[in-house]
Design an enzyme around this catalytic site. Sequence first.
Site, PDB file in Angstrom:
ATOM      1  N   HIS A  14       0.834  -1.197   0.000  1.00  8.77           N
ATOM      2  CA  HIS A  14       0.000   0.000   0.000  1.00  8.77           C
ATOM      3  C   HIS A  14       0.871   1.251   0.000  1.00  8.77           C
ATOM      4  O   HIS A  14       0.634   2.193  -0.771  1.00  8.77           O
ATOM      5  CB  HIS A  14      -0.890   0.060   1.248  1.00  8.77           C
ATOM      6  CG  HIS A  14      -1.954  -0.968   1.338  1.00  8.77           C
ATOM      7  ND1 HIS A  14      -2.117  -1.737   2.468  1.00  8.77           N
ATOM      8  CD2 HIS A  14      -2.929  -1.353   0.470  1.00  8.77           C
ATOM      9  CE1 HIS A  14      -3.154  -2.537   2.295  1.00  8.77           C
ATOM     10  NE2 HIS A  14      -3.658  -2.336   1.082  1.00  8.77           N
ATOM     11  N   LYS A  61     -16.896  -6.320   4.817  1.00  8.57           N
ATOM     12  CA  LYS A  61     -15.722  -6.823   5.529  1.00  8.57           C
ATOM     13  C   LYS A  61     -15.895  -6.630   7.030  1.00  8.57           C
ATOM     14  O   LYS A  61     -16.573  -5.717   7.477  1.00  8.57           O
ATOM     15  CB  LYS A  61     -14.454  -6.075   5.082  1.00  8.57           C
ATOM     16  CG  LYS A  61     -14.052  -6.356   3.647  1.00  8.57           C
ATOM     17  CD  LYS A  61     -12.740  -5.663   3.318  1.00  8.57           C
ATOM     18  CE  LYS A  61     -12.289  -5.997   1.907  1.00  8.57           C
ATOM     19  NZ  LYS A  61     -10.994  -5.378   1.594  1.00  8.57           N
ATOM     20  N   ARG A 112      -2.217  -6.290  -8.044  1.00  5.98           N
ATOM     21  CA  ARG A 112      -1.229  -7.340  -7.815  1.00  5.98           C
ATOM     22  C   ARG A 112      -1.358  -8.448  -8.851  1.00  5.98           C
ATOM     23  O   ARG A 112      -0.388  -8.875  -9.439  1.00  5.98           O
ATOM     24  CB  ARG A 112      -1.397  -7.932  -6.414  1.00  5.98           C
ATOM     25  CG  ARG A 112      -1.087  -6.956  -5.295  1.00  5.98           C
ATOM     26  CD  ARG A 112      -1.506  -7.506  -3.968  1.00  5.98           C
ATOM     27  NE  ARG A 112      -2.963  -7.701  -4.018  1.00  5.98           N
ATOM     28  CZ  ARG A 112      -3.666  -8.366  -3.130  1.00  5.98           C
ATOM     29  NH1 ARG A 112      -3.084  -8.924  -2.119  1.00  5.98           N
ATOM     30  NH2 ARG A 112      -4.972  -8.481  -3.247  1.00  5.98           N
ATOM     31  N   SER A 162      -3.219  -7.412   3.096  1.00  6.68           N
ATOM     32  CA  SER A 162      -3.507  -7.217   4.516  1.00  6.68           C
ATOM     33  C   SER A 162      -3.881  -8.525   5.189  1.00  6.68           C
ATOM     34  O   SER A 162      -3.501  -8.780   6.338  1.00  6.68           O
ATOM     35  CB  SER A 162      -4.635  -6.196   4.688  1.00  6.68           C
ATOM     36  OG  SER A 162      -4.227  -4.930   4.253  1.00  6.68           O
TER      37      SER A 162
END
Length: 167
Positions: free
Chosen positions: A17, A41, A90, A128
Amino acid sequence: MSLAICPGSFDPLTLGHLDIISRAARMFDSVVVVVMFNSGKSPAFTVEERYAFIRKSVAGIPNVEVDTYEGLLADYCALRGADAVVRGLRVMSDFEYEFQMALTNNSLHPQTETIFLPANREYMFLSSSVVREIARFGRDISPFVPPEIALDIQARLCGKEKQHERG
């Protein structure tokens, strides 16, 4: 003056990040890292904790500010007059999701463009959730998160795992 928004849940902030934020800061006059509320989430850290982690981590980047927002990203971009949303990618699955979000945001607020930055090779595997899993088992997360916040993350998540073992 160009303004970019770097949105995310940042639960917690990783070096991946931070790399995207730093690169965006070189491309735009001003960058706002915004901790977004995601109803899909269940975060490990509160919005306030994530905000504080990011503030510590970007303190040395003068054109970066940190904010929080509970609402649609397109509305936040309109509110701030943003020129761009910067998102890191990614893997291909990131692209599929991010492309869908970019099209949605563009339909809601066409004045803001979405820019995709590919992750640096060293961070392509990093997320994360990977950091949280490593920390929960007491392993060293310092290669994956900014040094200013590594101990706080480690203490919080390792402590949660130890509580589960006792319970």
